[in-house]
Motif scaffolding. Structure first.
Motif, PDB file in Angstrom:
ATOM      1  N   VAL A  11      40.959  47.333  43.311  1.00  0.00           N
ATOM      2  CA  VAL A  11      41.826  46.456  42.519  1.00  0.00           C
ATOM      3  C   VAL A  11      40.963  45.602  41.588  1.00  0.00           C
ATOM      4  O   VAL A  11      40.465  44.544  41.979  1.00  0.00           O
ATOM      5  N   GLY A  68      39.143  44.223  46.206  1.00  0.00           N
ATOM      6  CA  GLY A  68      39.492  43.449  45.018  1.00  0.00           C
ATOM      7  C   GLY A  68      38.282  42.819  44.370  1.00  0.00           C
ATOM      8  O   GLY A  68      37.332  42.427  45.040  1.00  0.00           O
ATOM      9  N   GLY A  72      41.636  40.517  40.797  1.00  0.00           N
ATOM     10  CA  GLY A  72      42.169  41.434  41.808  1.00  0.00           C
ATOM     11  C   GLY A  72      42.241  40.775  43.180  1.00  0.00           C
ATOM     12  O   GLY A  72      43.169  41.026  43.951  1.00  0.00           O
TER      13      GLY A  72
END
Length: 184
Positions: A11, A68, A72
């Motif tokens: 992400v 992430g 993110g």
């Protein structure tokens, strides 16, 4: 937990992830990893980004581990309770402090504020740099404490991206492997 037994959803944060970034390298190295592709990278919308992330998690066929970077990480914190049934863990790298005065406005991402302070409903690990231009180290420590994550000091590593010299980032891959082992 073995990487081959999970869907690894990478992400990224704000803006285009450039070739050579560790996220893209990780996607190339792990057969079960894929980047979550957002439509508007330079005009992030929490609702749109979260809808995309939830859709990607729902499409997964195996238990999910989220990785992430920057915004993110903040997206994962915002969506954690909607994702908790399929997500087994989250590895969070260099969260950006969108609550910091002017940052969200500078990058046109004001609806990511305020950053959630609730504990994450899955195992998580946060890696922070002591000289990240988008998040003070103490603030990253506070995120870790609020979210209930383990915490890793990455030293003076900037934003842990290409600009700070982290293309391959082998230390990150080793740390991630240890995190996966902890998920058992």
């Amino acid at each position: 937990m073995k990487i081959s037994e999970t869907d690894i959803l990478l992400v990224p944060g704000y803006g285009k992830t450039l070739p050579g970034h560790w996220i893209l390298r990780w996607q190339d190295k792990m057969d079960t990893a894929r980047v979550v592709k957002q439509k508007e990278l330079s005009r992030p919308s929490k609702k749109d980004w979260l809808d995309t992330l939830v859709s990607e998690v729902d499409a997964a066929r195996r238990p999910v581990v989220l990785v992430g970077h920057s915004l993110g990480c903040i997206l994962i914190a915002h969506g954690s309770h909607a994702l908790k049934d399929k997500v087994k863990g989250a590895y969070l790298v260099a969260p950006s402090d969108w609550d910091r005065e002017g940052l969200a406005e500078e990058f046109d991402g004001g609806d990511f504020k305020p950053i959630p302070k609730d504990p994450l409903p899955f195992t998580a690990h946060l890696v922070a740099s002591r000289n990240d231009p988008y998040c003070e180290y103490e603030r990253a420590e506070a995120f870790s404490k609020a979210w209930g994550t383990t915490f890793q000091d990455a030293g003076e590593a900037g934003h842990i991206n290409l600009e700070s010299g982290h293309g391959p980032w082998p230390e990150g891959m080793m740390s991630f492997a240890y995190f996966m082992k902890r998920l058992g």
